[in-house]
Write a protein that holds these residues in place. Structure first.
Motif, mmCIF file in Angstrom:
data_model
loop_
_atom_site.group_PDB
_atom_site.id
_atom_site.type_symbol
_atom_site.label_atom_id
_atom_site.label_comp_id
_atom_site.label_asym_id
_atom_site.label_seq_id
_atom_site.Cartn_x
_atom_site.Cartn_y
_atom_site.Cartn_z
ATOM 1 N N SER A 5 3.881 54.140 5.942
ATOM 2 C CA SER A 5 2.767 54.273 6.869
ATOM 3 C C SER A 5 1.955 55.522 6.490
ATOM 4 O O SER A 5 2.420 56.371 5.754
ATOM 5 N N CYS A 6 0.721 55.622 6.971
ATOM 6 C CA CYS A 6 -0.065 56.815 6.683
ATOM 7 C C CYS A 6 -0.896 57.147 7.924
ATOM 8 O O CYS A 6 -0.988 56.359 8.857
ATOM 9 N N GLU A 7 -1.461 58.331 7.919
ATOM 10 C CA GLU A 7 -2.350 58.734 9.011
ATOM 11 C C GLU A 7 -3.778 58.727 8.474
ATOM 12 O O GLU A 7 -4.046 59.302 7.415
ATOM 13 N N THR A 21 -7.219 60.536 14.951
ATOM 14 C CA THR A 21 -6.238 60.255 13.897
ATOM 15 C C THR A 21 -5.619 58.911 14.240
ATOM 16 O O THR A 21 -5.190 58.682 15.372
ATOM 17 N N ARG A 23 -3.051 55.638 13.028
ATOM 18 C CA ARG A 23 -1.959 55.250 12.137
ATOM 19 C C ARG A 23 -2.406 54.094 11.246
ATOM 20 O O ARG A 23 -2.959 53.102 11.726
#
Ligand code: NAD
Length: 457
Positions: A5-7, A21, A23
């Motif tokens: 996963s990334c932000e 922000t 996800r």
């Protein structure tokens, strides 16, 4: 496949402040979304056409009630001028309404054959993946989503990394309007992760991709592997052809916003201004003050005509095309935080220079002279792209001849319009594949099944 996963950081391009922000979805998230979408699609397709149409009209009405909120969100995350952003939110509403009108008119055909009856059925594809860019986050998401839903499909939308907020809000509004859960899902995420997972997923029947030609080619190749349906809306380097017999004043005064709208981050931007040599000097005399007076600044201000670029990366890219001492016309832009670049028109440019042939995707145009109609057409077609273009002339025969000779999907004569939700839109050559919008938009989200029923058994 990546399961990481990334932000995603969403910045206000006018101030560089972090506004959210979000996800980013993983390939695993995409897998789960496809399962949910397939289930929702089966139930959606089983509804009566009138019920599906009514649900989409309700969605349009809820978008309309939130028009100002959606527009403000677009200003914040994409730096669009408030006037443009209101138009964009309105475009989503109109597309939903227009698509709703198509649900009960999605007719197959009856074809005369001996010994029976032959009919065609237009069946939904199933789950459709829509991959959208950041330059018009809301309308482009809706161009794919509205007709796909109307034709009985479920949609998973992956917005661009930098602009997920309006898409996420639209998904909430769909639920508020009563659209079935999971019928329209939004998965923000990185292109090579979430976008790629949609492209590779066997449960996704079609990809509608709008973005760069580079990524479009990769997606087409991956779709080819699975014979997956694909629509591509890609880049452009569109000509604005001004003949000596045109209303030169109207052509010159309208030229700036034909490539400065949305800070030039528009696939239809008329960035190659081709002017017949006999009126070249006069055209530039009129063009210069028109470019210099374009109001560039705070996109939330009603008087602003042009806002910032979307990101630092885009600013660096645009800057790489323009050397400071290149001859031409320059407007003004704010200093300080924000991704600002002034309106720029370059003269004395080699027609083969990078800036004259590549898509800059910023507020930069070149002006090139031509001698006659044949040269104008040759220059107009001297590009790998073929999305749109404008032709300025008072000669009707010439307008028609040049419209037929220019290889591009969307032309306008004595104007710069190219996108209406009820007329078809799409590119020739490397500007794309397939068409969106217009009266045939829904059929692009169906398979045609032919059924013959014997009367002799
Ligand atoms: P881009 O190609 O970088 O990204 C577009 C989308 O594709 C984003 O959502 C991105 O996350 C996703 N993506 C990136 N790599 C991917 C991959 N490997 N697999 C799957 N998805 C991936 O384009 P951009 O910079 O966001 O948009 C600008 C481009 O879009 C310009 O070239 C412009 O001309 C084009 N555009 C075309 C039209 C049209 O209708 N023809 C309209 C608007 C923009």
């Amino acid at each position: 496949m990546s399961y990481e996963s990334c932000e995603l950081q969403v910045l206000n391009p006018a101030t560089e402040e972090v506004v959210a922000t979000v996800r980013g979805a993983t390939a695993q998230d995409v897998d789960a979304a496809v399962v949910r979408a397939a289930d929702a699609q089966a139930r959606w397709a089983a509804l009566s056409p009138a019920d599906r149409a009514r649900a989409l009209r309700r969605f349009a009405a809820v978008v309309d009630e939130h028009l100002e909120e959606l527009a403000r969100l677009e200003v914040t995350e994409a730096g669009h001028t408030i006037g443009n952003a209101r138009w964009e939110a309105g475009n989503v509403r109109d597309l939903l309404d227009y698509a709703a009108g198509g649900v009960e008119r999605l007719n197959g055909r009856q074809i005369p054959v001996p010994g029976g009856l032959d009919v065609t059925l237009l069946e939904p594809l199933g789950v459709v993946g829509v991959i959208a860019p950041w330059n018009f986050p809301m309308p482009i998401a809706a161009w794919g989503t509205a007709p796909a839903l109307a034709a009985g499909n479920a949609v998973i939308l992956k917005p661009a990394e930098t602009t997920p907020l309006t898409a996420l809000r639209l998904a909430e509004l769909a639920l508020e309007a009563g659209l079935p859960e999971h019928l329209f899902q939004v998965l923000p995420g990185e292109g090579p992760v979430a976008g790629n997972a949609l492209v590779e997923h066997p449960g996704v029947a079609k990809i509608v991709f709008t973005g760069s030609t580079r990524v479009g080619k990769q997606i087409m190749a991956k779709c080819a592997d699975r014979v997956k349906r694909v629509t591509l809306e890609l880049g452009g380097k569109s000509p604005n052809i001004v003949f000596a017999d045109a209303d030169i004043e109207a052509a010159a005064l309208s030229a700036p916003m034909s490539f400065l709208d949305n800070s030039g981050q528009d696939c239809c931007a008329r960035t190659r201004i081709l002017v017949q040599r006999t009126v070249y000097d006069r055209f530039l005399e009129l063009l210069a003050p028109a470019v210099e007076s374009v109001v560039v600044g705070d996109p939330a201000d009603e008087k602003t005509q042009m806002g910032p670029l979307i990101s630092k990366t885009q600013l660096e890219r645009v800057t790489s095309y323009v050397s400071g001492d290149a001859p031409g016309i320059r407007g003004t832009a704010p200093e300080g935080p924000g991704f600002w670049f002034p309106p720029t028109v370059l003269t004395e440019v080699d027609p083969h220079a990078r800036v004259a042939v590549e898509e800059v995707f910023g507020p930069v145009a070149v002006v090139l002279p031509f001698e006659d109609e044949a040269e104008a057409v040759r220059l107009a077609n001297a590009t790998e792209y073929g999305l749109s273009g404008s032709i300025w002339t008072r000669d009707v025969g010439r307008a028609l001849r040049v419209s037929q000779a220019v290889r591009a999907g969307n032309l306008s004569v004595n104007s710069h319009s190219s996108v209406r939700y009820w007329t078809p839109f799409g590119g020739y050559k490397q500007s794309g594949l397939g068409r969106e919008l217009g009266p045939d938009a829904l059929t692009a989200f169906t398979e045609t099944k032919n059924v013959f029923i014997s009367t002799e058994a």
